[in-house]
Design an enzyme around this catalytic site. Structure first.
Site, short mmCIF file in Angstrom:
data_model
loop_
_atom_site.label_atom_id
_atom_site.label_comp_id
_atom_site.label_asym_id
_atom_site.label_seq_id
_atom_site.Cartn_x
_atom_site.Cartn_y
_atom_site.Cartn_z
N ASP A 179 0.83 -1.20 0.00
CA ASP A 179 0.00 0.00 0.00
C ASP A 179 0.87 1.26 0.00
OD1 ASP A 179 -2.68 1.26 0.46
OD2 ASP A 179 -1.70 1.95 2.29
N GLU A 186 1.23 -0.55 -5.12
CA GLU A 186 0.23 0.49 -5.30
C GLU A 186 0.98 1.82 -5.41
OE1 GLU A 186 -3.47 3.03 -3.59
OE2 GLU A 186 -1.82 2.49 -2.31
#
Ligand code: GLC
Ligand code: CA
Length: 564
Positions: free
Chosen positions: A208, A250
C-alpha cells in the site's frame, strides 16, 4: 529452504483473475451486521464458480477503522469483528483447496496513531530508537515540496503532537503517522510482519502507498532511490525464504515513474496501471480511442517476469491524479454531475452508475479489462452491476454490503437493518431487490452469467495474460483495434484480434491485416468462422458499444494459401 507454495508456477500471477473484496462487506455469519471470515468462507464456491483465481482481501487487521482498516494497530492479528487468526488460516486453506490464491495488504507506509509503536514513540525521548520509528520535526517547514493527497480532509502533512512536543509526518490522514524507513527497526518490524503471513501460506501482498516510504528535503518525497532500496529489501527477503509469492505495488504515478518499481525484475512483480484507468472512461465518453492508445504508447516495456495490474474500479475514488488538468475537468464534467460524487482528486462511484447502468458499456469496458496486457482485477459487486450511495461519507458509498438475495439486508446478514456496518443500496435501480446474485444466477442473460462466460473464455487463452500488444491504426478513431500475440513454442503462435466500438452508434472499420493473409478468424465467444483474411483491407461492422474477439487461426494445410 523454500517454503511450499500453493501454486507450482512462479509466474501464476500472469494468468490470474483477481477479485478484490472487503471481509466486512461480503457475508456476515454471526449476524452482528459486519461481514466476517466464516461468512467469506461460506461464499468461496460462489467465487470459484465465477472463475476468479485470486482473492485480494482489503485490510482485516486490528484497527480503529478510521480509514477502513488501512490504519493498522497490530500487523499480525485479525480484527475481532472479522474473526480470529484461526478463522483466517481456515479461510486460507479452504481457498487453496479450491485452487484460489490469496493476496492481502502490507500497509508499509503508515500505521494507526493507536499502534503501540506510535504510542511508545510519542513518549520516548527525541533521538531514541523508539521515537525514530516515525518521522518528527520541530517545524512544519521540512519536506514542504511534498503534495497533500487527501485534499478534502488534510491541510498539512505535519500534525502537532502534544505528548511528543513535536510535529509528526503523515501523507494521508493525520491519525496515520508515516513510518520512518531511515530507522532499521522499522524495516526489521515490517519484515517480521511480512514473514508472519507468508509463513502461513499467503500468496501475495499488495504494498500500500509504496511511493512515500522515504522523504528527503528538496524533493517531492515520492519514488526516491531510498524508497526503491527499501522495496528491494522486502523482495530479497521473499526470494530468500519463499517460492512463488508476489508483491504488487500500489504506486499511483505516471508510467515512467511506476516502471522503476519493477526494477530489473527484482523489485515488485506487479504494479497497478493507474493512468490507463481514467483514460478508458475518457475514450468511451469521447468516442475516441486516442486517450487509450496515447497512454499505452507512454507505457514502457517491463521485465519478462513482471505484469501490469489492470482495473476499472476499486475501493477508492476513481483517481484523477494521473491526468492533465484539462482531462480532469473533462472527467468531472462527464462522470460526476453531482458534486457529491467527487472526493479528493477523484470520483467516488461504482462501475455501473458511472456508465448510467448501460449494459453494453459495462460489457465493453470489461472486454478491455479482460483483453489488455496485464492481470485483470474485478471489484466485488461489479460483476452484478451493483450501485453506490453517494450520501455516505468518505469512500463508503462504494463499500456497501454485497447483494446476495432480495431478502432482508440483501441476504448479507440477518441482523436488525439498523445494525449493518453500512446500509445496503435500496434505490429503485440498483437496490438489492433488483440487483442481487440469486436473481442473476437464475437469469441466463444476466451480467453475472456474462461475466462468468468472459472469465472462462479468457482463461482458455494464455495470450491475454502473457502476449504482446500491437495496436492497429484504422482511420475510424471510434474503433479501438489491437492484436495480442504469444509464441507458444514449436512454431505455434496464439493470435487474437480484438476490436471495440467506443461509439453509441454502429461503426464500419477496415483493418490492415495483410501480414495475416490466409488466416481464418474465429469469433471466440460463439466459435463462429469469419471470412478468411486476405491482403485486402478486412472489413467489419460493429454494433453500438460492441466488441469482437477473433482468434486468427492458421488455415489448415488442405486449403489453398495465397502465396507470394
Ligand atoms: C491506499 C488505500 C486507501 C487508503 C490509503 C491510506 O491508497 O487504497 O484506501 O485510504 O492507502 O491508507
Ligand atoms: Ca459478523
Amino acid at each position: 529452504m523454500k517454503k511450499i507454495a500453493s501454486t507450482s508456477d512462479p509466474l501464476w500471477y500472469k494468468d490470474a483473475i483477481i477479485y478484490e473484496l472487503h471481509v466486512r462487506a461480503f457475508a456476515d455469519s454471526n449476524n452482528d451486521g459486519i461481514g466476517d471470515l466464516p461468512g467469506l468462507m461460506s461464499r468461496l464456491e460462489y467465487l470459484k464458480d465465477l472463475g476468479i483465481t485470486c482473492i485480494w482481501l482489503l485490510p482485516f487487521f486490528p484497527s480503529p477503522l478510521r480509514d477502513d482498516g488501512y490504519d493498522i494497530s497490530n500487523y499480525t492479528d485479525v480484527h475481532p469483528a472479522y474473526g480470529t487468526l484461526g478463522d483466517f488460516k481456515a479461510f486460507l486453506d479452504a481457498a487453496h483447496l479450491r485452487g484460489l490464491q490469496v493476496m492481502i495488504e502490507l500497509v508499509v507506509n503508515h500505521t494507526s496513531d493507536q499502534h503501540p509503536w506510535f504510542k511508545a514513540a510519542r513518549q520516548a525521548p527525541p533521538g531514541s530508537a523508539e521515537r525514530n520509528m516515525y518521522v518528527w520535526s520541530d517545524s512544519e517547514e521540512k519536506y514542504k515540496d511534498a503534495r497533500i493527497i487527501f485534499t478534502d480532509t488534510e491541510k498539512s502533512n505535519w500534525t502537532w503532537d502534544d505528548t511528543a512536543k513535536a510535529y509528526y509526518w503523515h501523507r494521508f490522514f493525520s491519525h496515520q503517522p508515516d513510518l520512518n524507513y531511515d530507522s532499521p527497526l522499522v524495516m526489521e518490524e515490517m519484515l517480521k510482519a511480512m514473514r508472519f503471513w507468508l509463513d502461513m501460506g499467503v500468496d501475495a501482498l499488495r504494498l500500500d502507498a509504496i511511493p512515500y516510504l522515504c522523504e528527503r528535503d528538496g524533493t517531492s518525497c515520492e519514488n526516491l532511490p531510498e524508497t526503491h532500496a527499501a522495496v528491494k529489501t522486502l523482495r530479497s527477503a521473499i526470494d530468500a525464504g519463499y517460492a512463488n509469492r508476489l508483491i504488487l505495488a500500489e504506486a499511483n504515478q505516471w508510467p515512467a515513474d511506476v516502471r522503476p518499481y519493477f526494477g530489473d525484475g527484482d523489485e515488485c512483480q506487479m504494479a497497478f496501471h493507474f493512468p490507463l484507468m481514467p483514460r478508458i472512461y475518457m475514450a468511451l465518453r469521447q468516442e475516441d480511442r486516442l486517450p487509450i492508445t496515447d497512454i499505452m504508447a507512454q507505457t514502457p516495456p517491463i521485465p519478462d517476469n513482471c505484469q501490469w495490474a489492470l482495473f476499472l474500479r476499486n475501493h477508492d475514488e476513481l483517481t484523477l491524479e494521473m491526468v492533465t488538468n484539462d482531462e480532469r475537468d473533462y472527467m468531472y464534467f462527464a462522470y460526476s454531475a453531482d458534486p457529491r460524487m467527487r472526493i479528493n482528486v477523484g470520483i467516488r462511484r461504482r462501475l455501473a452508475p458511472l456508465v448510467d447502468n448501460n449494459r453494453r458499456r459495462i460489457e465493453l469496458l470489461n472486454s478491455l479489462l479482460l483483453s489488455f496486457p496485464g492481470t485483470p482485477i474485478l471489484y466485488y459487486g461489479d460483476e452484478i452491476g451493483m450501485g453506490d450511495n453517494i450520501y455516505l461519507g468518505d469512500r463508503n458509498g462504494v463499500r456497501t454490503p454485497m447483494q446476495w438475495t432480495s431478502d432482508r439486508n440483501a441476504g448479507f446478514s440477518k441482523c436488525d437493518p439498523a445494525r449493518l456496518y453500512l446500509p445496503v443500496v435500496m434505490d429503485p435501480i440498483y437496490g438489492y431487490q433488483v440487483v442481487n446474485v440469486e436473481a442473476q444466477l437464475s437469469d441466463q442473460s444476466s451480467l453475472l452469467h456474462w461475466t462468468r462466460n468472459m472469465i472462462a473464455l479468457r482463461k482458455l487463452f494464455q495470450v491475454f495474460g502473457r502476449g504482446t500488444l500491437t495496436f492497429l491504426n484504422p482511420s475510424n478513431r471510434k474503433i479501438l483495434a489491437y492484436l495480442r500475440e504469444l509464441n507458444q513454442g514449436d512454431g505455434f503462435r496464439e493470435t487474437v484480434l480484438c476490436v471495440a466500438n467506443l461509439s453509441r452508434f454502429a461503426q464500419p472499420v477496415t483493418l490492415d491485416l495483410a501480414d495475416y493473409a490466409g488466416c481464418e478468424p474465429v469469433e471466440m465467444l460463439g466459435y463462429v468462422r469469419f471470412p478468411t483474411v486476405t491482403r485486402d483491407p478486412y472489413v467489419l461492422t460493429l454494433a453500438p458499444y460492441s466488441f469482437i474477439w477473433l482468434e486468427l487461426q492458421v488455415a489448415s494445410a488442405v486449403e489453398e494459401m495465397p502465396v507470394d
